[in-house]
Design a protein around this motif. Structure first.
Motif, short mmCIF file in Angstrom:
data_model
loop_
_atom_site.label_atom_id
_atom_site.label_comp_id
_atom_site.label_asym_id
_atom_site.label_seq_id
_atom_site.Cartn_x
_atom_site.Cartn_y
_atom_site.Cartn_z
N ILE A 107 0.83 -1.20 0.00
CA ILE A 107 0.00 0.00 0.00
C ILE A 107 0.87 1.25 0.00
N ASP A 108 1.88 1.28 0.86
CA ASP A 108 2.74 2.46 0.96
C ASP A 108 3.47 2.74 -0.35
N ASN A 109 3.78 1.69 -1.11
CA ASN A 109 4.49 1.88 -2.38
C ASN A 109 3.58 2.41 -3.49
N HIS A 110 2.28 2.53 -3.22
CA HIS A 110 1.35 2.97 -4.26
C HIS A 110 0.55 4.21 -3.85
N ARG A 111 1.03 4.95 -2.87
CA ARG A 111 0.28 6.10 -2.36
C ARG A 111 0.54 7.38 -3.15
N ASP A 112 1.56 7.42 -3.99
CA ASP A 112 2.05 8.69 -4.52
C ASP A 112 1.01 9.48 -5.31
N ASP A 113 0.50 8.91 -6.39
CA ASP A 113 -0.37 9.67 -7.29
C ASP A 113 -1.38 8.72 -7.93
N PRO A 114 -2.61 8.67 -7.41
CA PRO A 114 -3.61 7.74 -7.95
C PRO A 114 -3.87 7.93 -9.44
N GLN A 115 -3.89 9.18 -9.91
CA GLN A 115 -4.17 9.44 -11.32
C GLN A 115 -3.07 8.87 -12.21
N LEU A 116 -1.82 9.09 -11.84
CA LEU A 116 -0.71 8.56 -12.64
C LEU A 116 -0.69 7.04 -12.57
N LEU A 117 -0.97 6.47 -11.40
CA LEU A 117 -1.01 5.02 -11.27
C LEU A 117 -2.09 4.43 -12.17
N ARG A 118 -3.26 5.08 -12.22
CA ARG A 118 -4.35 4.59 -13.07
C ARG A 118 -3.93 4.63 -14.54
N ILE A 119 -3.26 5.69 -14.94
CA ILE A 119 -2.80 5.81 -16.32
C ILE A 119 -1.79 4.72 -16.64
N MET A 120 -0.86 4.47 -15.71
CA MET A 120 0.15 3.44 -15.97
C MET A 120 -0.50 2.06 -16.12
N ILE A 121 -1.50 1.79 -15.30
CA ILE A 121 -2.18 0.49 -15.36
C ILE A 121 -2.97 0.35 -16.65
N GLU A 122 -3.68 1.40 -17.04
CA GLU A 122 -4.61 1.32 -18.16
C GLU A 122 -3.96 1.55 -19.52
N GLU A 123 -2.90 2.34 -19.57
CA GLU A 123 -2.38 2.81 -20.86
C GLU A 123 -1.00 2.26 -21.24
N ALA A 124 -0.25 1.74 -20.29
CA ALA A 124 1.15 1.39 -20.59
C ALA A 124 1.26 0.25 -21.58
N SER A 125 2.12 0.42 -22.57
CA SER A 125 2.51 -0.65 -23.47
C SER A 125 3.78 -1.30 -22.89
N PHE A 126 4.12 -2.48 -23.41
CA PHE A 126 5.19 -3.25 -22.79
C PHE A 126 6.48 -3.19 -23.61
N SER A 127 7.43 -2.43 -23.09
CA SER A 127 8.77 -2.45 -23.68
C SER A 127 9.49 -3.70 -23.17
N GLN A 128 10.61 -4.04 -23.81
CA GLN A 128 11.38 -5.19 -23.33
C GLN A 128 11.91 -4.92 -21.93
N ASP A 129 12.32 -3.69 -21.68
CA ASP A 129 12.82 -3.34 -20.35
C ASP A 129 11.73 -3.51 -19.30
N LEU A 130 10.50 -3.12 -19.64
CA LEU A 130 9.39 -3.27 -18.71
C LEU A 130 9.10 -4.74 -18.44
N LEU A 131 9.08 -5.55 -19.48
CA LEU A 131 8.84 -6.99 -19.29
C LEU A 131 9.93 -7.61 -18.42
N ASP A 132 11.18 -7.24 -18.67
CA ASP A 132 12.29 -7.76 -17.86
C ASP A 132 12.16 -7.32 -16.41
N THR A 133 11.74 -6.08 -16.20
CA THR A 133 11.59 -5.56 -14.85
C THR A 133 10.47 -6.28 -14.10
N ILE A 134 9.35 -6.51 -14.77
CA ILE A 134 8.23 -7.23 -14.16
C ILE A 134 8.66 -8.63 -13.74
N GLU A 135 9.38 -9.31 -14.64
CA GLU A 135 9.83 -10.67 -14.32
C GLU A 135 10.82 -10.67 -13.16
#
Length: 206
Positions: A107-135
């Motif tokens: 919870i504490d790691n996700h308190r910063d900015d709800p609007q930006l978090l929503r955009i990242m969840i809904e709009e982000a495409s997957f770069s190779q760096d992002l896929l590697d980071t998630i894994e």
């Protein structure tokens, strides 16, 4: 996982301090612009203007705003480590206390900015760096949880590895959803219910 979108590969990796600072200015400006104007209206021109650089300078680092958003999500995930995991004294706390520490950290790691978090969840495409980071982040988080479960005397699940995977996914997914729209459920109620659900699962309560 979806395939990596090659359009999102950064055009230039900074090798000098000045270039790294410029790249950081772009990312900071983008976070502000996306949160204030939304993703559709958060154009690269607006980002460059807010960063006080030319649009040409922005394009030296990122080919488009999708690549910028993907990099913001990489930064968000990399911040979401559990640094307190190694400091938990299992002999001094109940299983519920341990689970609450895990949930509260998410919870504490996700308190910063709800609007930006929503955009990242809904709009982000997957770069190779992002896929590697998630894994990488997923492996690290599951390993941390599995190690703690193995040491706690009250854990009664049959397969610690599977349990750690389920817990990591449950906490991360539900925390993302709640913190992107914090008005849906009071955070205190969310924390209590999620802690209770996971604790009962780990104890093997019927």
């Amino acid at each position: 996982m979806p395939p990596a979108d090659r359009r999102l590969s950064p055009r230039r990796k900074p090798r000098q301090v000045r270039a790294e600072l410029t790249r950081e200015r772009v990312l900071t400006a983008a976070a502000h612009v996306f949160a204030e104007h939304g993703y559709a209206a958060g154009t690269t021109n607006r980002i460059a203007e807010h960063a006080r650089i030319s649009i040409g300078s922005l394009y030296q680092y990122f080919p488009n705003k999708d690549a910028i958003l993907a990099e913001l999500l990489v930064r968000h995930i990399d911040r979401g480590t559990w640094p307190q995991a190694d400091q938990i004294d299992l002999s001094a706390g109940s299983l519920e206390t341990m689970v609450r520490a895990l949930v509260r950290d998410a919870i504490d790691n996700h308190r910063d900015d709800p609007q930006l978090l929503r955009i990242m969840i809904e709009e982000a495409s997957f770069s190779q760096d992002l896929l590697d980071t998630i894994e990488r982040h997923g492996r690290s988080r599951v390993a941390q949880i599995s190690e703690i479960l193995a040491r706690h005397p009250d854990v009664r699940v049959r397969d610690l590895g599977t349990a750690a995977e389920l817990i990591a996914f449950t906490v991360e997914t539900n925390t993302h959803r709640l913190m992107a729209d914090p008005q849906t459920i009071p955070i205190e109620s969310f924390e209590s219910e999620l802690v209770d659900m996971i604790t009962r699962y780990l104890r093997g309560d019927q």
